[in-house]
Design an enzyme around this catalytic site. Sequence first.
Site, PDB file in Angstrom:
ATOM      1  N   GLY A   1      94.412  30.436  38.386  1.00 58.26           N
ATOM      2  CA  GLY A   1      94.996  30.526  39.730  1.00 58.26           C
ATOM      3  C   GLY A   1      96.325  31.255  39.695  1.00 58.26           C
ATOM      4  O   GLY A   1      97.294  30.858  40.341  1.00 58.26           O
TER       5      GLY A   1
ATOM      6  N   SER B   1      97.027  34.268  40.782  1.00 55.45           N
ATOM      7  CA  SER B   1      97.133  35.373  41.742  1.00 55.45           C
ATOM      8  C   SER B   1      98.238  35.177  42.763  1.00 55.45           C
ATOM      9  O   SER B   1      98.682  36.131  43.402  1.00 55.45           O
ATOM     10  CB  SER B   1      95.795  35.537  42.478  1.00 55.45           C
ATOM     11  OG  SER B   1      95.435  34.317  43.103  1.00 55.45           O
ATOM     12  N   ARG B   2      98.674  33.940  42.949  1.00 48.32           N
ATOM     13  CA  ARG B   2      99.697  33.671  43.970  1.00 48.32           C
ATOM     14  C   ARG B   2     100.383  32.344  43.664  1.00 48.32           C
ATOM     15  O   ARG B   2      99.985  31.626  42.731  1.00 48.32           O
ATOM     16  CB  ARG B   2      99.081  33.649  45.368  1.00 48.32           C
ATOM     17  CG  ARG B   2      97.944  32.659  45.544  1.00 48.32           C
ATOM     18  CD  ARG B   2      97.140  32.997  46.799  1.00 48.32           C
ATOM     19  NE  ARG B   2      95.916  32.233  46.881  1.00 48.32           N
ATOM     20  CZ  ARG B   2      95.792  31.073  47.509  1.00 48.32           C
ATOM     21  NH1 ARG B   2      96.825  30.529  48.096  1.00 48.32           N
ATOM     22  NH2 ARG B   2      94.629  30.460  47.549  1.00 48.32           N
TER      23      ARG B   2
ATOM     24  N   ASP C   1      85.575  31.061  38.749  1.00 49.08           N
ATOM     25  CA  ASP C   1      85.745  29.777  39.434  1.00 49.08           C
ATOM     26  C   ASP C   1      85.822  28.725  38.335  1.00 49.08           C
ATOM     27  O   ASP C   1      84.819  28.432  37.674  1.00 49.08           O
ATOM     28  CB  ASP C   1      84.534  29.531  40.356  1.00 49.08           C
ATOM     29  CG  ASP C   1      84.592  28.183  41.045  1.00 49.08           C
ATOM     30  OD1 ASP C   1      85.432  27.345  40.660  1.00 49.08           O
ATOM     31  OD2 ASP C   1      83.775  27.960  41.965  1.00 49.08           O
ATOM     32  N   VAL C   2      87.021  28.174  38.138  1.00 51.41           N
ATOM     33  CA  VAL C   2      87.219  27.289  36.977  1.00 51.41           C
ATOM     34  C   VAL C   2      86.445  25.974  37.100  1.00 51.41           C
ATOM     35  O   VAL C   2      86.315  25.239  36.123  1.00 51.41           O
ATOM     36  CB  VAL C   2      88.717  26.982  36.722  1.00 51.41           C
ATOM     37  CG1 VAL C   2      89.472  28.242  36.346  1.00 51.41           C
ATOM     38  CG2 VAL C   2      89.358  26.277  37.919  1.00 51.41           C
TER      39      VAL C   2
ATOM     40  N   SER D   1     100.992  16.845  39.929  1.00 50.37           N
ATOM     41  CA  SER D   1     101.733  16.747  41.203  1.00 50.37           C
ATOM     42  C   SER D   1     102.344  15.360  41.272  1.00 50.37           C
ATOM     43  O   SER D   1     101.806  14.404  40.677  1.00 50.37           O
ATOM     44  CB  SER D   1     100.783  16.933  42.383  1.00 50.37           C
ATOM     45  OG  SER D   1     101.416  16.534  43.593  1.00 50.37           O
TER      46      SER D   1
ATOM     47  N   TYR E   1      93.109  14.246  46.621  1.00 53.93           N
ATOM     48  CA  TYR E   1      94.077  15.064  45.881  1.00 53.93           C
ATOM     49  C   TYR E   1      94.900  14.182  44.939  1.00 53.93           C
ATOM     50  O   TYR E   1      95.063  14.496  43.748  1.00 53.93           O
ATOM     51  CB  TYR E   1      94.990  15.788  46.872  1.00 53.93           C
ATOM     52  CG  TYR E   1      96.033  16.673  46.235  1.00 53.93           C
ATOM     53  CD1 TYR E   1      95.675  17.888  45.656  1.00 53.93           C
ATOM     54  CD2 TYR E   1      97.380  16.313  46.225  1.00 53.93           C
ATOM     55  CE1 TYR E   1      96.630  18.710  45.072  1.00 53.93           C
ATOM     56  CE2 TYR E   1      98.342  17.125  45.653  1.00 53.93           C
ATOM     57  CZ  TYR E   1      97.968  18.329  45.079  1.00 53.93           C
ATOM     58  OH  TYR E   1      98.911  19.142  44.498  1.00 53.93           O
TER      59      TYR E   1
ATOM     60  N   LYS F   1      95.042  14.376  40.821  1.00 53.37           N
ATOM     61  CA  LYS F   1      96.251  14.671  40.049  1.00 53.37           C
ATOM     62  C   LYS F   1      96.612  13.515  39.109  1.00 53.37           C
ATOM     63  O   LYS F   1      97.171  13.727  38.027  1.00 53.37           O
ATOM     64  CB  LYS F   1      97.407  15.018  40.992  1.00 53.37           C
ATOM     65  CG  LYS F   1      97.193  16.346  41.744  1.00 53.37           C
ATOM     66  CD  LYS F   1      97.047  17.532  40.792  1.00 53.37           C
ATOM     67  CE  LYS F   1      96.984  18.859  41.513  1.00 53.37           C
ATOM     68  NZ  LYS F   1      96.851  20.011  40.597  1.00 53.37           N
TER      69      LYS F   1
END
Length: 251
Positions: free
Chosen positions: A14, A16-17, A65-66, A144, A157, A161
């Site tokens: 990930g 790219s951004r 796609d991991v 996170s 989420y 995490k």
Amino acid sequence: MPYDFSNKVAVVTGGSRGIGLAVAQQLVAYGAKVCINYNVSQERADQAVNQIREAGGEAIAVQADVSEQRQARELIQQAEQQLGPVDFLVNNAGIFDVAAHDEFDEQMWHRTMKINVDGVFYCSWAVKDGMVARGYGRIVNIASIAGLEAKPYAIAYATSKAAVVGFTRSLGQALAADNVRVNAVAPGLIDTEILDGFDQTQKDHLINITPSKRIGQAGEVANMVSFLLSDESDFTVGQTMVLSGGRVNLP
Ligand code: NAP
């Protein structure tokens, strides 16, 4: 340069951004060759690679796609064929869904687990045996603060995490004797597109409950990642480092 990563090969999932891009750019600045993984943001990954090359750095972009084991393996194979054996893996790719308990379903649960947990496992498994055989490797997982405290509006989420924190702890102990160090970073609110899920009132509230009274920057996460990848953190194993402006404190 605080660290010398010349001749090191890094894979940033990930990349790219957002946080992943900041990490990739910093690793290149410290001399590493970097494989920027993306899933759908090809244009942005190519743009990042072009900018790095124009500045004299070495980088490639690889789509994967991991959350699919075969693709995660092929990502590492591509990186090794084009750049060399992987020294650093930064498991950064992740998704964040805001939803109350009565708004999210099984599909959202499994999607979050597949990307945020399975993805970390698949990429780590694709590099770990080579790292052990070479007697050197560093893995940093982006967790996170949601994995460290209750998040009633982001149950999937937060659970994913927390799994990353647990995975880091156990894998860290398992591989430490082979000089493969595994650690994690748990950021609080960081200024990336992930924040698009919050409206201004929610963002103001989150800033207000942060003792530093601000949102963090992706570069600040990159600073911690670089430290954990470097030999300066050689005695740090299986740990999760919190960067939250004081919002969350570990006991
Ligand atoms: P972001 O701007 O939304 O970027 C997410 C990155 O993950 C993108 O590069 C995306 O690539 C990639 N990705 C998503 N699904 C993927 C998949 N299946 N395979 C490969 N790549 C995939 O998010 P961010 O804020 O930089 O977050 C990065 C990490 O930090 C995440 O793990 C997130 O949970 C964690 N984090 C963020 C914050 C925050 O406040 N920003 C706080 C704590 C933790 P594509 O665009 O190509 O899909």
